[in-house]
Design a protein around this motif. Structure first.
Motif, PDB file in Angstrom:
ATOM      1  N   UNK A 209       0.836  -1.196   0.000  1.00  0.00           N
ATOM      2  CA  UNK A 209       0.000   0.000   0.000  1.00  0.00           C
ATOM      3  C   UNK A 209       0.880   1.259   0.000  1.00  0.00           C
ATOM      4  N   UNK A 210       0.270   2.359  -0.394  1.00  0.00           N
ATOM      5  CA  UNK A 210       0.957   3.651  -0.437  1.00  0.00           C
ATOM      6  C   UNK A 210       0.278   4.601   0.531  1.00  0.00           C
ATOM      7  N   UNK A 211       1.085   5.318   1.312  1.00  0.00           N
ATOM      8  CA  UNK A 211       0.536   6.260   2.286  1.00  0.00           C
ATOM      9  C   UNK A 211       1.377   7.510   2.382  1.00  0.00           C
ATOM     10  N   UNK A 212       0.934   8.420   3.283  1.00  0.00           N
ATOM     11  CA  UNK A 212       1.610   9.697   3.467  1.00  0.00           C
ATOM     12  C   UNK A 212       2.138   9.786   4.895  1.00  0.00           C
ATOM     13  N   UNK A 213       3.368  10.254   5.043  1.00  0.00           N
ATOM     14  CA  UNK A 213       4.004  10.327   6.353  1.00  0.00           C
ATOM     15  C   UNK A 213       3.428  11.505   7.141  1.00  0.00           C
ATOM     16  N   UNK A 214       3.063  11.233   8.398  1.00  0.00           N
ATOM     17  CA  UNK A 214       2.573  12.301   9.266  1.00  0.00           C
ATOM     18  C   UNK A 214       3.459  12.500  10.493  1.00  0.00           C
ATOM     19  N   UNK A 215       4.381  11.551  10.764  1.00  0.00           N
ATOM     20  CA  UNK A 215       5.227  11.663  11.943  1.00  0.00           C
ATOM     21  C   UNK A 215       6.553  10.972  11.657  1.00  0.00           C
ATOM     22  N   UNK A 216       7.648  11.564  12.125  1.00  0.00           N
ATOM     23  CA  UNK A 216       8.971  10.983  11.918  1.00  0.00           C
ATOM     24  C   UNK A 216       9.652  10.860  13.276  1.00  0.00           C
ATOM     25  N   UNK A 217      10.149   9.662  13.580  1.00  0.00           N
ATOM     26  CA  UNK A 217      10.922   9.449  14.800  1.00  0.00           C
ATOM     27  C   UNK A 217      12.320   8.998  14.401  1.00  0.00           C
ATOM     28  N   UNK A 218      13.119   8.543  15.383  1.00  0.00           N
ATOM     29  CA  UNK A 218      14.508   8.201  15.086  1.00  0.00           C
ATOM     30  C   UNK A 218      14.628   7.007  14.144  1.00  0.00           C
ATOM     31  N   UNK A 219      13.884   5.952  14.406  1.00  0.00           N
ATOM     32  CA  UNK A 219      14.025   4.730  13.619  1.00  0.00           C
ATOM     33  C   UNK A 219      12.772   4.390  12.820  1.00  0.00           C
ATOM     34  N   UNK A 220      11.700   5.136  13.003  1.00  0.00           N
ATOM     35  CA  UNK A 220      10.430   4.771  12.374  1.00  0.00           C
ATOM     36  C   UNK A 220       9.708   6.021  11.894  1.00  0.00           C
ATOM     37  N   UNK A 221       8.630   5.786  11.171  1.00  0.00           N
ATOM     38  CA  UNK A 221       7.779   6.875  10.698  1.00  0.00           C
ATOM     39  C   UNK A 221       6.325   6.494  10.929  1.00  0.00           C
ATOM     40  N   UNK A 222       5.489   7.492  11.088  1.00  0.00           N
ATOM     41  CA  UNK A 222       4.049   7.281  11.158  1.00  0.00           C
ATOM     42  C   UNK A 222       3.447   7.554   9.795  1.00  0.00           C
ATOM     43  N   UNK A 223       2.573   6.650   9.351  1.00  0.00           N
ATOM     44  CA  UNK A 223       2.018   6.744   7.995  1.00  0.00           C
ATOM     45  C   UNK A 223       0.493   6.700   8.072  1.00  0.00           C
ATOM     46  N   UNK A 224      -0.156   7.522   7.270  1.00  0.00           N
ATOM     47  CA  UNK A 224      -1.612   7.488   7.131  1.00  0.00           C
ATOM     48  C   UNK A 224      -1.926   6.719   5.853  1.00  0.00           C
ATOM     49  N   UNK A 225      -2.731   5.661   5.999  1.00  0.00           N
ATOM     50  CA  UNK A 225      -3.075   4.801   4.867  1.00  0.00           C
ATOM     51  C   UNK A 225      -4.585   4.639   4.829  1.00  0.00           C
ATOM     52  N   UNK A 226      -5.141   4.641   3.635  1.00  0.00           N
ATOM     53  CA  UNK A 226      -6.558   4.357   3.479  1.00  0.00           C
ATOM     54  C   UNK A 226      -6.755   2.847   3.442  1.00  0.00           C
ATOM     55  N   UNK A 227      -7.671   2.349   4.285  1.00  0.00           N
ATOM     56  CA  UNK A 227      -7.956   0.915   4.344  1.00  0.00           C
ATOM     57  C   UNK A 227      -9.456   0.711   4.231  1.00  0.00           C
ATOM     58  N   UNK A 228      -9.858  -0.190   3.346  1.00  0.00           N
ATOM     59  CA  UNK A 228     -11.275  -0.477   3.192  1.00  0.00           C
ATOM     60  C   UNK A 228     -11.702  -1.502   4.227  1.00  0.00           C
ATOM     61  N   UNK A 229     -12.692  -1.134   5.036  1.00  0.00           N
ATOM     62  CA  UNK A 229     -13.264  -2.033   6.027  1.00  0.00           C
ATOM     63  C   UNK A 229     -14.740  -2.129   5.719  1.00  0.00           C
TER      64      UNK A 229
END
Length: 182
Positions: A60-80
């Motif tokens: 999947x493809x998403x957009x980064x909303x948060x950056x930390x030292x070793x990881x990133x937070x990503x917003x992804x659209x998911x169909x439920x």
């Protein structure tokens, strides 16, 4: 046996490393710079189990909303079921890469800006909209002129090598007769 219900069920090939790409993760993975708003592709790397995304986010493809030292937070659209939810997940940098989905758009924007600048200097109007690709120009293939001729091997004597002859139409009969004589 019943189906297992683990988090990594059915990921034997999904999280497997490609052929001849096993071993430690290349250092260039850690040197990539990620900023808020960047578009990234998620691809789980089986070498690193920490910070791995769930299998439903693989590819999947998403957009980064948060950056930390070793990881990133990503917003992804998911169909439920019938809804599309904006999910927020945290993923380590080994499992993401910059997406190339926007590259063609950015190249088009640069080309349009250049075209607008040239048009303004010349004082003309230029159409920047994308066009539907037109049908290819048709042509008629003349099959009478195209023919295939066999390549004949002529043996001049039993102890010499073979000579390759590409016959033309007028000498085809003569070469066939020579070939039959040997």
């Amino acid at each position: 046996m019943t189906n297992t219900r683990g988090k990594r069920r059915g990921t034997r090939y999904m999280f497997a490393r490609p052929f001849r790409k096993h071993g430690p993760v290349p250092l260039s993975t850690y040197f990539s710079i990620y900023k808020k708003g960047d578009i990234v592709d998620i691809k789980g790397t089986g070498t690193v189990q920490k910070g791995m995304p769930h299998k439903c986010y693989h590819g999947k493809t998403g957009r980064i909303y948060n950056v930390t030292q070793h990881a990133v937070g990503i917003i992804i659209n998911k169909q439920v079921k019938g809804k599309i939810l904006a999910k927020r997940i945290n993923v380590r940098v080994e499992h993401i890469k910059h997406s190339k989905s926007r590259d063609s758009f950015l190249l088009r924007v640069k080309a349009n800006e250049l075209a607008k600048k040239e048009a303004k200097e010349k004082g003309i109007w230029v159409d920047l909209k994308r066009k539907v690709r037109a049908a290819r120009v048709y042509y008629i293939l003349d099959t009478i002129q195209w023919y295939y001729l066999p390549i004949f091997f002529i043996l001049s004597s039993p102890h010499t090598r073979l000579e390759v002859v590409q016959p033309e139409l007028n000498t085809l009969l003569g070469i066939c007769m020579q070939w039959c004589l040997y």
